[in-house]
Design a protein around this motif. Structure first.
Motif, PDB file in Angstrom:
ATOM      1  N   TYR A  33     -39.756 -49.711  15.532  1.00  0.00           N
ATOM      2  CA  TYR A  33     -38.652 -49.644  14.567  1.00  0.00           C
ATOM      3  C   TYR A  33     -38.493 -48.250  13.965  1.00  0.00           C
ATOM      4  CZ  TYR A  33     -38.256 -54.715  14.706  1.00  0.00           C
ATOM      5  OH  TYR A  33     -38.052 -56.009  15.127  1.00  0.00           O
ATOM      6  N   LEU A  34     -39.518 -47.413  14.112  1.00  0.00           N
ATOM      7  CA  LEU A  34     -39.467 -46.061  13.558  1.00  0.00           C
ATOM      8  C   LEU A  34     -38.991 -45.029  14.566  1.00  0.00           C
ATOM      9  CD1 LEU A  34     -42.824 -46.107  11.539  1.00  0.00           C
ATOM     10  CD2 LEU A  34     -40.518 -46.659  10.736  1.00  0.00           C
ATOM     11  N   ARG A  35     -38.698 -45.454  15.787  1.00  0.00           N
ATOM     12  CA  ARG A  35     -38.157 -44.520  16.764  1.00  0.00           C
ATOM     13  C   ARG A  35     -36.762 -44.077  16.328  1.00  0.00           C
ATOM     14  NH1 ARG A  35     -39.605 -47.397  22.591  1.00  0.00           N
ATOM     15  NH2 ARG A  35     -41.869 -47.573  22.266  1.00  0.00           N
ATOM     16  N   PRO A  36     -36.422 -42.802  16.505  1.00  0.00           N
ATOM     17  CA  PRO A  36     -35.131 -42.289  16.020  1.00  0.00           C
ATOM     18  C   PRO A  36     -33.931 -43.082  16.533  1.00  0.00           C
ATOM     19  CG  PRO A  36     -36.570 -40.474  16.646  1.00  0.00           C
ATOM     20  CD  PRO A  36     -37.275 -41.719  17.054  1.00  0.00           C
ATOM     21  N   SER A  37     -33.918 -43.449  17.806  1.00  0.00           N
ATOM     22  CA  SER A  37     -32.768 -44.166  18.352  1.00  0.00           C
ATOM     23  C   SER A  37     -32.612 -45.539  17.717  1.00  0.00           C
ATOM     24  CB  SER A  37     -32.901 -44.306  19.874  1.00  0.00           C
ATOM     25  OG  SER A  37     -34.137 -44.905  20.217  1.00  0.00           O
ATOM     26  N   VAL A  40     -31.282 -45.124  14.098  1.00  0.00           N
ATOM     27  CA  VAL A  40     -29.851 -44.840  14.109  1.00  0.00           C
ATOM     28  C   VAL A  40     -29.057 -46.134  14.296  1.00  0.00           C
ATOM     29  CG1 VAL A  40     -27.998 -43.801  15.488  1.00  0.00           C
ATOM     30  CG2 VAL A  40     -29.988 -42.443  14.835  1.00  0.00           C
ATOM     31  N   VAL A  41     -29.490 -46.983  15.221  1.00  0.00           N
ATOM     32  CA  VAL A  41     -28.793 -48.250  15.463  1.00  0.00           C
ATOM     33  C   VAL A  41     -28.847 -49.140  14.222  1.00  0.00           C
ATOM     34  CG1 VAL A  41     -28.919 -50.406  16.785  1.00  0.00           C
ATOM     35  CG2 VAL A  41     -29.015 -48.207  17.969  1.00  0.00           C
ATOM     36  N   ILE A  42     -29.966 -49.139  13.520  1.00  0.00           N
ATOM     37  CA  ILE A  42     -30.079 -49.931  12.294  1.00  0.00           C
ATOM     38  C   ILE A  42     -29.084 -49.444  11.243  1.00  0.00           C
ATOM     39  CG2 ILE A  42     -31.602 -50.477  10.350  1.00  0.00           C
ATOM     40  CD1 ILE A  42     -33.934 -50.509  12.334  1.00  0.00           C
ATOM     41  N   LEU A  43     -28.996 -48.131  11.060  1.00  0.00           N
ATOM     42  CA  LEU A  43     -28.033 -47.587  10.093  1.00  0.00           C
ATOM     43  C   LEU A  43     -26.595 -47.903  10.510  1.00  0.00           C
ATOM     44  CD1 LEU A  43     -29.599 -44.074   9.329  1.00  0.00           C
ATOM     45  CD2 LEU A  43     -29.679 -46.137   7.918  1.00  0.00           C
ATOM     46  N   TYR A 169     -22.456 -47.894  22.083  1.00  0.00           N
ATOM     47  CA  TYR A 169     -23.527 -46.923  21.848  1.00  0.00           C
ATOM     48  C   TYR A 169     -24.890 -47.605  21.908  1.00  0.00           C
ATOM     49  CZ  TYR A 169     -26.469 -43.462  19.557  1.00  0.00           C
ATOM     50  OH  TYR A 169     -27.484 -42.582  19.280  1.00  0.00           O
ATOM     51  N   ARG A 170     -25.021 -48.751  21.259  1.00  0.00           N
ATOM     52  CA  ARG A 170     -26.311 -49.450  21.217  1.00  0.00           C
ATOM     53  C   ARG A 170     -26.756 -49.866  22.614  1.00  0.00           C
ATOM     54  NH1 ARG A 170     -27.010 -54.487  21.543  1.00  0.00           N
ATOM     55  NH2 ARG A 170     -24.862 -54.982  21.002  1.00  0.00           N
ATOM     56  N   VAL A 171     -25.842 -50.442  23.390  1.00  0.00           N
ATOM     57  CA  VAL A 171     -26.194 -50.892  24.733  1.00  0.00           C
ATOM     58  C   VAL A 171     -26.615 -49.716  25.606  1.00  0.00           C
ATOM     59  CG1 VAL A 171     -25.278 -51.946  26.841  1.00  0.00           C
ATOM     60  CG2 VAL A 171     -24.738 -52.941  24.614  1.00  0.00           C
ATOM     61  N   GLU A 172     -25.912 -48.583  25.498  1.00  0.00           N
ATOM     62  CA  GLU A 172     -26.180 -47.430  26.356  1.00  0.00           C
ATOM     63  C   GLU A 172     -27.369 -46.598  25.899  1.00  0.00           C
ATOM     64  OE1 GLU A 172     -21.486 -46.745  27.625  1.00  0.00           O
ATOM     65  OE2 GLU A 172     -22.507 -45.305  26.312  1.00  0.00           O
ATOM     66  N   LYS A 173     -27.624 -46.548  24.601  1.00  0.00           N
ATOM     67  CA  LYS A 173     -28.631 -45.622  24.078  1.00  0.00           C
ATOM     68  C   LYS A 173     -30.047 -46.185  24.108  1.00  0.00           C
ATOM     69  CE  LYS A 173     -30.182 -41.891  22.182  1.00  0.00           C
ATOM     70  NZ  LYS A 173     -30.277 -40.668  22.997  1.00  0.00           N
ATOM     71  N   LEU A 174     -30.220 -47.461  23.767  1.00  0.00           N
ATOM     72  CA  LEU A 174     -31.562 -48.013  23.658  1.00  0.00           C
ATOM     73  C   LEU A 174     -32.125 -48.318  25.033  1.00  0.00           C
ATOM     74  CD1 LEU A 174     -31.223 -50.461  20.617  1.00  0.00           C
ATOM     75  CD2 LEU A 174     -31.882 -48.049  20.635  1.00  0.00           C
ATOM     76  N   ASP A 175     -33.361 -47.869  25.275  1.00  0.00           N
ATOM     77  CA  ASP A 175     -33.978 -48.211  26.548  1.00  0.00           C
ATOM     78  C   ASP A 175     -34.590 -49.604  26.461  1.00  0.00           C
ATOM     79  OD1 ASP A 175     -36.568 -48.058  25.410  1.00  0.00           O
ATOM     80  OD2 ASP A 175     -36.724 -45.930  25.869  1.00  0.00           O
ATOM     81  N   THR A 176     -35.178 -50.042  27.562  1.00  0.00           N
ATOM     82  CA  THR A 176     -35.666 -51.418  27.648  1.00  0.00           C
ATOM     83  C   THR A 176     -36.656 -51.754  26.549  1.00  0.00           C
ATOM     84  OG1 THR A 176     -35.383 -51.352  30.046  1.00  0.00           O
ATOM     85  CG2 THR A 176     -36.783 -53.094  29.170  1.00  0.00           C
ATOM     86  N   SER A 177     -37.561 -50.821  26.251  1.00  0.00           N
ATOM     87  CA  SER A 177     -38.603 -51.096  25.263  1.00  0.00           C
ATOM     88  C   SER A 177     -38.068 -51.104  23.835  1.00  0.00           C
ATOM     89  CB  SER A 177     -39.721 -50.053  25.380  1.00  0.00           C
ATOM     90  OG  SER A 177     -39.244 -48.763  25.008  1.00  0.00           O
ATOM     91  N   GLU A 178     -36.832 -50.616  23.629  1.00  0.00           N
ATOM     92  CA  GLU A 178     -36.265 -50.536  22.280  1.00  0.00           C
ATOM     93  C   GLU A 178     -35.217 -51.603  21.998  1.00  0.00           C
ATOM     94  OE1 GLU A 178     -36.512 -45.662  21.741  1.00  0.00           O
ATOM     95  OE2 GLU A 178     -34.707 -46.598  22.576  1.00  0.00           O
ATOM     96  N   GLN A 179     -34.771 -52.309  23.050  1.00  0.00           N
ATOM     97  CA  GLN A 179     -33.651 -53.232  22.872  1.00  0.00           C
ATOM     98  C   GLN A 179     -33.954 -54.333  21.852  1.00  0.00           C
ATOM     99  OE1 GLN A 179     -30.557 -53.526  23.749  1.00  0.00           O
ATOM    100  NE2 GLN A 179     -30.303 -51.859  25.210  1.00  0.00           N
ATOM    101  N   ALA A 180     -35.124 -54.950  21.940  1.00  0.00           N
ATOM    102  CA  ALA A 180     -35.441 -56.065  21.039  1.00  0.00           C
ATOM    103  C   ALA A 180     -35.455 -55.616  19.584  1.00  0.00           C
ATOM    104  CB  ALA A 180     -36.787 -56.682  21.421  1.00  0.00           C
ATOM    105  N   ALA A 181     -36.167 -54.504  19.310  1.00  0.00           N
ATOM    106  CA  ALA A 181     -36.232 -53.990  17.944  1.00  0.00           C
ATOM    107  C   ALA A 181     -34.863 -53.538  17.471  1.00  0.00           C
ATOM    108  CB  ALA A 181     -37.225 -52.834  17.869  1.00  0.00           C
ATOM    109  N   GLY A 182     -34.117 -52.866  18.341  1.00  0.00           N
ATOM    110  CA  GLY A 182     -32.789 -52.402  17.960  1.00  0.00           C
ATOM    111  C   GLY A 182     -31.871 -53.536  17.592  1.00  0.00           C
ATOM    112  N   MET A 183     -31.904 -54.613  18.362  1.00  0.00           N
ATOM    113  CA  MET A 183     -31.047 -55.763  18.076  1.00  0.00           C
ATOM    114  C   MET A 183     -31.453 -56.446  16.774  1.00  0.00           C
ATOM    115  SD  MET A 183     -30.495 -57.348  21.868  1.00  0.00           S
ATOM    116  CE  MET A 183     -32.246 -57.316  22.206  1.00  0.00           C
ATOM    117  N   ALA A 184     -32.755 -56.630  16.568  1.00  0.00           N
ATOM    118  CA  ALA A 184     -33.219 -57.270  15.335  1.00  0.00           C
ATOM    119  C   ALA A 184     -32.845 -56.438  14.118  1.00  0.00           C
ATOM    120  CB  ALA A 184     -34.736 -57.468  15.394  1.00  0.00           C
ATOM    121  N   GLY A 185     -33.077 -55.115  14.199  1.00  0.00           N
ATOM    122  CA  GLY A 185     -32.734 -54.247  13.076  1.00  0.00           C
ATOM    123  C   GLY A 185     -31.242 -54.185  12.837  1.00  0.00           C
ATOM    124  N   TYR A 186     -30.461 -54.164  13.916  1.00  0.00           N
ATOM    125  CA  TYR A 186     -29.002 -54.113  13.799  1.00  0.00           C
ATOM    126  C   TYR A 186     -28.470 -55.350  13.088  1.00  0.00           C
ATOM    127  CZ  TYR A 186     -24.098 -54.173  15.229  1.00  0.00           C
ATOM    128  OH  TYR A 186     -22.731 -54.231  15.223  1.00  0.00           O
TER     129      TYR A 186
END
Length: 470
Positions: A33-37, A40-43, A169-186
């Protein structure tokens, strides 16, 4: 490119959102969740959720306070149509650059910044329409100014456009290991944005009145604060990095060439999707997966009030405790998605969001018991958020073609809106026949077609195909 070995057939059939290997530790699950990408998706999630209530609940409270008649307030629900129809102009986002900004920031970020700046201006404009209310001919009610209609439509249109770009942006930017966290934070940040522009702005306006601010100016100040909150999304856009391989096109041909690119992009997006294996079954599944949740959710407020709870209890439990449960469920869904296959997660989320509706059947039989309502709302919001995060993961996995990401994701989310609005609109008629206890049993049954389609798609290798593309 990833350095991991090619996925085995078993890996592809599972189609996990996390790279295969040893299970991630709890510390790793938190650190992602602390990865920059991801941050950004959370914000950007907050920025996407912020405008929604400004043309919905908050606007309705404002007009009610100004004594606009209920029929007119009801018609303002049509302002939300851009959220359903956004796939119609999504090809513009995929096909065209924003002058100057896209050259400076890249296509996705250029669209983001342009939309966010215009959205902040539109929110500010909407707030200043407070001075335009005028008494009707008989003096018994107020007429909503034309500028209010224009402002609300502008905010909804620009908000829907921002959603198109953020999703791409979210679909294209987050890699496989970040998708779950990015979606939850979003999802969590989206809900917080809605809370800020809903209960937060309403409470702020009440505080302005308490402090003696002129009555005719309080809503303008409230919406001004909401416009200022868009700075968080603008900040996220400025610190973000453009996705690798984001689409860029030449600009030859002037206006005619631009129009041709838009039509080519739209045709390519729809035809690419519709020529996939089982395309129409996939679209039906997208429409029906959350139907059980939507059918119950559309009448939850009426149910709670009609069985004997007051508005204060509703606000405290449904909007307070329910929000916290939804945030927890979102992060639980993210953790689930990191360690389980996508199809397994869809089964878990689908069953949980269906079964949770039975708590309301029990509530209907018990009556206005605050303790059980708290339990029911925790269960409903927690499981519903798990289902939402998993479902967003699935929708994201369907949008693999970079040139069509915005258009295809907008189409898919428009179909989910059909289930939430059109199909769920008959819930009141079901209640008239069944009563509350059996109504919520019917909502559980309404989820079975979606699960049947899930099983059908799984049996025909749909999720193996998604894994092979990943």
């Amino acid at each position: 490119m990833s350095s991991r070995p090619p996925p085995t057939e078993q890996d592809m059939s599972e189609n996990t959102l996390e790279a295969p290997g040893a299970p991630a530790s709890m510390l790793d699950a938190v650190k992602v969740y602390l990865r920059p990408s991801v941050l950004v998706v959370i914000l950007l999630g907050f920025s996407s959720g912020l405008p929604l209530a400004l043309t919905g609940t908050t606007l309705a409270v404002w007009m009610t306070e100004r004594k606009v008649d209920i029929a007119t307030i009801g018609l303002f629900h049509l302002v939300g149509l851009p959220y359903t129809l956004k796939f119609l102009w999504a090809p513009l986002v995929d096909a065209l650059d924003v002058p100057l900004l896209s050259r400076w920031l890249g296509r996705r970020r250029g669209w983001l910044l342009a939309t966010q700046l215009l959205l902040a201006a539109a929110i500010l404009y909407l707030g200043f329409q407070d001075l335009g209310f005028a008494p009707s001919a008989d003096g018994t009610r107020m007429a909503a100014p034309f500028g209010l209609i224009v402002g609300a439509v502008l905010v909804a249109f620009l908000s829907a456009t921002q959603d198109i770009v953020v999703d791409a942006y979210r679909v294209e930017k987050l890699d496989t290991s970040e998708q779950a966290a990015g979606m939850a934070g979003y999802v969590a940040a989206y809900r917080i944005g809605m809370l800020v522009s809903g209960a937060g702005i309403i409470a702020l306006v009440a505080w302005f009145e308490f402090k003696g601010l002129p009555h005719a100016q309080v809503w303008a100040w409230g919406y001004g604060v909401a416009a200022a909150c868009m700075a968080l999304g603008i900040f996220a856009t400025l610190i973000a990095r453009e996705p690798d391989g984001a689409p860029r096109v030449a600009h030859e041909g002037g206006a005619l060439g631009a129009l041709k690119r838009v039509f080519t992009t739209a045709f390519g997006a729809f035809s690419e999707f519709l020529t996939r294996s089982h395309a129409f079954a996939i679209l039906a599944f997208v429409t029906l997966y959350k139907f059980s949740d939507a059918l119950a959710g559309g009448l939850t407020a009426s149910f709670v009030i009609s069985i004997g709870f007051d508005k204060a209890t509703y606000a405290a439990i449904v909007k307070g405790v329910g929000l916290l449960a939804a945030l927890a469920g979102g992060f639980a869904g993210g953790m689930l998605a990191r360690g389980r296959s996508l199809v397994t997660c869809l089964w878990i989320g689908g069953v949980l969001q269906m079964a949770s509706n039975l708590a309301f059947s029990v509530q209907a039989m018990i009556g206005p018991d605050v303790g059980f309502l708290t339990f029911a709302m925790i269960v409903e919001n927690f499981t519903g958020a798990i289902g939402t995060v998993i479902f967003v993961a699935y929708l994201s996995s369907l949008c693999g073609a970079r040139a069509h990401t915005a258009t295809q994701y907008a189409l898919l989310t428009a179909l989910t809106a059909v289930g939430r609005t059109v199909l769920a609109s008959g819930g009141g008629y079901i209640y008239d026949v069944t009563g509350w206890a059996w109504f919520f049993v019917v909502t559980v049954i309404a989820g079975l077609p979606g699960l049947a389609l899930l099983g059908w798609l799984q049996a025909r290798g749909h999720f193996r195909e998604l894994g092979a593309k990943g």
